[in-house]
Write an enzyme that holds these catalytic residues in place. Structure first.
Site, PDB file in Angstrom:
ATOM      1  N   ASP A 104       1.257  -1.027   0.034  1.00  0.00           N
ATOM      2  CA  ASP A 104       0.071   0.459  -0.280  1.00  0.00           C
ATOM      3  C   ASP A 104       0.646   1.257  -0.292  1.00  0.00           C
ATOM      4  O   ASP A 104       0.278   2.462   0.664  1.00  0.00           O
ATOM      5  CB  ASP A 104      -0.996  -0.144   1.241  1.00  0.00           C
ATOM      6  CG  ASP A 104      -2.105  -0.847   1.008  1.00  0.00           C
ATOM      7  OD1 ASP A 104      -2.320  -0.780  -0.203  1.00  0.00           O
ATOM      8  OD2 ASP A 104      -2.992  -1.512   2.133  1.00  0.00           O
ATOM      9  N   ASP A 171      -6.623  -4.868  -4.655  1.00  0.00           N
ATOM     10  CA  ASP A 171      -7.098  -2.953  -3.992  1.00  0.00           C
ATOM     11  C   ASP A 171      -5.314  -3.132  -4.659  1.00  0.00           C
ATOM     12  O   ASP A 171      -5.343  -1.610  -4.794  1.00  0.00           O
ATOM     13  CB  ASP A 171      -6.566  -2.779  -2.594  1.00  0.00           C
ATOM     14  CG  ASP A 171      -7.610  -4.319  -1.875  1.00  0.00           C
ATOM     15  OD1 ASP A 171      -8.484  -5.222  -2.114  1.00  0.00           O
ATOM     16  OD2 ASP A 171      -8.340  -4.010  -0.333  1.00  0.00           O
TER      17      ASP A 171
HETATM   18  N1  GLY Z   1      -7.912  -1.744   0.619  1.00  0.00           N
HETATM   19  C1  GLY Z   1      -7.500  -1.598   2.009  1.00  0.00           C
HETATM   20  C2  GLY Z   1     -10.133  -2.586   2.187  1.00  0.00           C
HETATM   21  O1  GLY Z   1     -10.414  -1.959   1.021  1.00  0.00           O
HETATM   22  O2  GLY Z   1     -10.120  -2.146   3.194  1.00  0.00           O
END
Ligand code: GLY
Length: 398
Positions: A104, A171
């Protein structure tokens, strides 16, 4: 259906009115929350600070800076820039904690330091963002028996078999713009090659035939092949977590923006068509499109992120193809304005009805505590980005 230009023109007055309410609100909030890395809000509508909760490295901590940067880019109000810069000071110590950095880094650093460099030319910000790109690239797991590989999402836990952690997550498609950008600024396509390889695995293993997605996939390290899928978020394995679908809509559209590869555009359209089918009606996204109908649980963050992806598609696609995506984005944004938005400058949040975690074993009285029907900073961020896109804003951090 009216063409994209006509739809934009006919909805401009509405988008301007919504943006003026957003700007009025954030004129107050940007000062009040300047020394925080906000997440949700407490029962008084005041931003909860992740630093106070000992979560300075949390994956959402770039959204506050990113929100202030897009507001600054559009309004040129220096207060937004000051807050965005302050958020970078608050984030900076995290860069020194290798073990807390994962896939992330795109969300966290590219929306803050990366946006800073692109808007102000700040060289320190550029360097930090490049370090993060190098770190993201280094997470690539090169399959030994076939060409290609994937970006591993998280770090394994000490004392466990690290090879059991070769997991990818849909994600991560939103983290790839950091790599595309790094290739552009260094004039070296190594970063973009990794991004494409990962996008290809996501296309193969996360995006399902019907346009819904597998949230988390475990891979075989030698062949890169899918070993197992996990629900992660979402009602169950094989269900359809709406935020994951929205990551796919916007994430594949962004990979198309950066590479021009048709297969990513087709993937984004497949995910978008599915998303639209699931929300048309009242246009309020449920948290999982394959969960039982009762209780009705929403996730506004999915709607806001999907709206950005749908507008992106509408602007990319030729006449005759883009209209339905803009039409859907407008329906979503208008429905959310009515049901989810709070424009009162006294409250720090913009959108309610975000769902952080699902499934959650709770009764309606306990929803917010359990992470259901709450405000979340990335919902606010994407709603503002979507409205700015309607207004023709030139800058977004992706
Ligand atoms: N990236 C984690 C979520 O969308 O909860």
């Amino acid at each position: 259906m009216k063409n994209v230009e006509t739809q934009l023109r006919e909805n401009r007055a509405w988008a301007e009115e919504v943006f003026s309410k957003i700007d009025r609100k954030y004129n107050a909030v940007t000062l009040r929350s300047r020394d925080k890395l906000p997440y949700g809000v407490d029962e008084n509508g005041i931003h909860i600070d992740t630093i106070e909760r000992n979560r300075r490295s949390w994956w959402t901590n770039g959204f506050w800076g990113g929100l202030n940067w897009i507001l600054y880019a559009y309004t040129k109000n220096e207060e937004y820039k000051t807050t965005a810069k302050r958020s970078e000071e608050l984030l900076r110590p995290v860069a020194d904690e290798y073990g807390r950095l994962d896939h992330d880094v795109g969300f966290v650093w590219h929306m803050t330091f990366g946006a800073d460099y692109r808007l102000t030319g700040d060289k320190t910000a550029k360097n930090i963002d490049l370090y993060m790109a190098a770190l993201l690239a280094s997470r690539f797991v090169l399959a030994s028996k076939v060409p290609g590989g994937f970006i591993r999402a998280w770090n394994g836990k000490r004392g466990t078999d690290w090879n059991n952690y070769d997991r990818t997550i849909i994600d991560c498609m939103m983290n790839l713009p950091l790599l595309y950008w790094a290739s552009d600024v260094t004039d070296d396509d190594r970063f973009a090659r990794i991004a494409r390889a990962h996008a290809d695995v996501s296309l193969r293993d996360h995006l399902r035939e019907d346009g819904s997605v597998n949230h988390i996939v475990d891979h075989d390290r030698e062949t890169g092949a899918l070993k197992e899928t996990f629900a992660g978020q979402g009602y169950s394995v094989g269900s359809s977590w709406s935020r994951g679908c929205s990551w796919a809509v916007y994430g594949f559209a962004l990979s198309y923006r950066h590479t021009g590869e048709e297969r990513y555009l087709e993937a984004a359209k497949r995910a978008a068509d599915y998303f639209i089918d699931c929300v048309k009606g009242d246009w309020l996204p449920r948290v999982d499109f394959r969960a039982p109908e009762e209780p009705v649980l929403y996730d506004s963050t999915a709607g806001a992120c999907a709206a950005c992806g749908l507008i992106e598609l509408a602007k990319i696609l030729p006449e005759g193809e883009g209209e339905k995506y803009l039409d859907a984005a407008l329906h979503l944004l208008r429905a959310m304005e009515e049901k989810f938005c709070d424009f009162d400058p006294a409250n720090d949040h913009l959108l309610d009805y975000g769902t952080e975690r699902y499934p959650a074993e709770i009764s309606p009285e306990g929803y917010k505590k359990a992470g259901v029907h709450m405000s979340i900073i990335y919902g606010d961020y994407f709603y503002v980005e979507a409205i700015l896109k309607l207004l023709g804003a030139e800058f977004d951090p992706w």
